[in-house]
Design a protein around this motif. Sequence first.
Motif, PDB file in Angstrom:
ATOM      1  N   GLY A 161      15.560  -3.332   5.783  1.00  0.00           N
ATOM      2  CA  GLY A 161      15.261  -4.300   4.717  1.00  0.00           C
ATOM      3  C   GLY A 161      13.795  -4.676   4.625  1.00  0.00           C
ATOM      4  O   GLY A 161      13.385  -5.308   3.643  1.00  0.00           O
ATOM      5  N   ARG A 162      12.988  -4.275   5.589  1.00  0.00           N
ATOM      6  CA  ARG A 162      11.576  -4.666   5.500  1.00  0.00           C
ATOM      7  C   ARG A 162      10.813  -3.759   4.531  1.00  0.00           C
ATOM      8  O   ARG A 162      11.004  -2.548   4.536  1.00  0.00           O
ATOM      9  CB  ARG A 162      10.920  -4.592   6.880  1.00  0.00           C
ATOM     10  CG  ARG A 162       9.759  -5.567   6.969  1.00  0.00           C
ATOM     11  CD  ARG A 162       9.194  -5.583   8.353  1.00  0.00           C
ATOM     12  NE  ARG A 162       7.888  -4.949   8.302  1.00  0.00           N
ATOM     13  CZ  ARG A 162       7.232  -4.526   9.375  1.00  0.00           C
ATOM     14  NH1 ARG A 162       7.771  -4.639  10.570  1.00  0.00           N
ATOM     15  NH2 ARG A 162       6.047  -4.001   9.246  1.00  0.00           N
ATOM     16  N   VAL A 163       9.997  -4.361   3.710  1.00  0.00           N
ATOM     17  CA  VAL A 163       9.184  -3.577   2.762  1.00  0.00           C
ATOM     18  C   VAL A 163       7.877  -3.204   3.449  1.00  0.00           C
ATOM     19  O   VAL A 163       7.171  -4.067   3.965  1.00  0.00           O
ATOM     20  CB  VAL A 163       8.912  -4.382   1.466  1.00  0.00           C
ATOM     21  CG1 VAL A 163       8.005  -3.592   0.525  1.00  0.00           C
ATOM     22  CG2 VAL A 163      10.232  -4.733   0.785  1.00  0.00           C
ATOM     23  N   ILE A 164       7.617  -1.901   3.477  1.00  0.00           N
ATOM     24  CA  ILE A 164       6.374  -1.399   4.076  1.00  0.00           C
ATOM     25  C   ILE A 164       5.478  -1.028   2.902  1.00  0.00           C
ATOM     26  O   ILE A 164       5.838  -0.145   2.118  1.00  0.00           O
ATOM     27  CB  ILE A 164       6.619  -0.109   4.906  1.00  0.00           C
ATOM     28  CG1 ILE A 164       7.886  -0.205   5.757  1.00  0.00           C
ATOM     29  CG2 ILE A 164       5.396   0.289   5.714  1.00  0.00           C
ATOM     30  CD1 ILE A 164       7.864  -1.235   6.819  1.00  0.00           C
ATOM     31  N   SER A 165       4.357  -1.687   2.754  1.00  0.00           N
ATOM     32  CA  SER A 165       3.499  -1.333   1.628  1.00  0.00           C
ATOM     33  C   SER A 165       2.095  -1.004   2.104  1.00  0.00           C
ATOM     34  O   SER A 165       1.679  -1.441   3.172  1.00  0.00           O
ATOM     35  CB  SER A 165       3.492  -2.420   0.559  1.00  0.00           C
ATOM     36  OG  SER A 165       3.143  -3.635   1.139  1.00  0.00           O
ATOM     37  N   PHE A 166       1.424  -0.214   1.307  1.00  0.00           N
ATOM     38  CA  PHE A 166       0.051   0.190   1.654  1.00  0.00           C
ATOM     39  C   PHE A 166      -0.716   0.477   0.367  1.00  0.00           C
ATOM     40  O   PHE A 166      -0.127   0.707  -0.691  1.00  0.00           O
ATOM     41  CB  PHE A 166       0.043   1.415   2.583  1.00  0.00           C
ATOM     42  CG  PHE A 166       0.804   2.608   2.072  1.00  0.00           C
ATOM     43  CD1 PHE A 166       2.172   2.736   2.295  1.00  0.00           C
ATOM     44  CD2 PHE A 166       0.164   3.617   1.356  1.00  0.00           C
ATOM     45  CE1 PHE A 166       2.886   3.842   1.825  1.00  0.00           C
ATOM     46  CE2 PHE A 166       0.858   4.728   0.889  1.00  0.00           C
ATOM     47  CZ  PHE A 166       2.234   4.829   1.128  1.00  0.00           C
ATOM     48  N   ASP A 167      -2.034   0.446   0.484  1.00  0.00           N
ATOM     49  CA  ASP A 167      -2.900   0.733  -0.663  1.00  0.00           C
ATOM     50  C   ASP A 167      -3.349   2.175  -0.583  1.00  0.00           C
ATOM     51  O   ASP A 167      -3.973   2.581   0.399  1.00  0.00           O
ATOM     52  CB  ASP A 167      -4.116  -0.200  -0.655  1.00  0.00           C
ATOM     53  CG  ASP A 167      -3.700  -1.613  -1.023  1.00  0.00           C
ATOM     54  OD1 ASP A 167      -2.954  -1.766  -2.000  1.00  0.00           O
ATOM     55  OD2 ASP A 167      -4.082  -2.541  -0.301  1.00  0.00           O
ATOM     56  N   ASP A 168      -3.041   2.927  -1.610  1.00  0.00           N
ATOM     57  CA  ASP A 168      -3.432   4.328  -1.679  1.00  0.00           C
ATOM     58  C   ASP A 168      -4.682   4.422  -2.566  1.00  0.00           C
ATOM     59  O   ASP A 168      -4.742   3.776  -3.616  1.00  0.00           O
ATOM     60  CB  ASP A 168      -2.283   5.140  -2.277  1.00  0.00           C
ATOM     61  CG  ASP A 168      -2.651   6.595  -2.412  1.00  0.00           C
ATOM     62  OD1 ASP A 168      -2.386   7.353  -1.481  1.00  0.00           O
ATOM     63  OD2 ASP A 168      -3.235   6.976  -3.458  1.00  0.00           O
TER      64      ASP A 168
END
Length: 281
Positions: A161-168
């Motif tokens: 359930g954890r959202v893993i986000s990153f800037d591409d």
Amino acid sequence: MPLRGRLAPTPTGLLHVGHALTFARAAERAAGAGLVMRIEDLDRDRCRPEYAAAALDDLRWLGLDWTEGPDVGGPHAPYEQSRRGAWFLDVWRRLEAAGAIYPSPHSRRDVEEAASAPHGPATGSDPTPPEPIFPAALRPTERERASSPGGVAWRFRVPDGRVISFDDARLGRVARTAGVDFGDFVVWRRDDLAAYELAVVADDHAMEIEEVVRGADLLTSTARQLLLYEALEWQPPQWCHAPLVVDAEGRRLAKRSGGLAIRELRARGLSPADVLRWPAV
Ligand code: GLU
């Protein structure tokens, strides 16, 4: 500002135009900051030294130049992953000590039968192929301690359930949800080899890579790898996911479509500039 980068071919076949375009982008972005050539030849049954040599030759023909690698040397040698097993085992131990991974004796078939339907975000600029999600029901209930991987696959337990986000650098903000877009993933194989996700994180860290440039088909792998960086308490690199090559009708090409090996394009008389102009989306 250029960032130290890497080229990481897997020598299971001849270099394909898709990889070549990604590598050209990586070389351009890293110009002046250092570029590592790393041969990802962990899978000894599928990789061959002739393909590694051919990849280096094709990339040189395209005009790419690296500052460290098997053919030029450098402070982070060896640059062939098949010779870096002790380092991968060390990273396995760190993950085991952190309680982040567990042995998973289930065969691929068990997993496929128990997995929910493949799920994935494949749309528009986000072409990640859908993948079967490892079912949480197959996780062990107790944590077993081990001092070596011992002939069984090991998986990383993802935070459901954890959202893993990153800037591409090209696509902007990208997000994946653990347990939904991807499940517990293999970090160590049953045949006692480090799996791709572990080896690539271990080496990008060890080789001090500042920006990873790879194909956009690996966006979900990047989310997995961010979880490994976190568990290992390492600073992750920055990311740039390159567009994927297309055919004359604008369809994305599978990695090893016939006729698109750089070797073959060279033989057909294309110049490096022709190859580098190949359409991609
Ligand atoms: N060796 C991997 C490949 O060729 C590299 C992927 C990555 O850049 O992490 O697909």
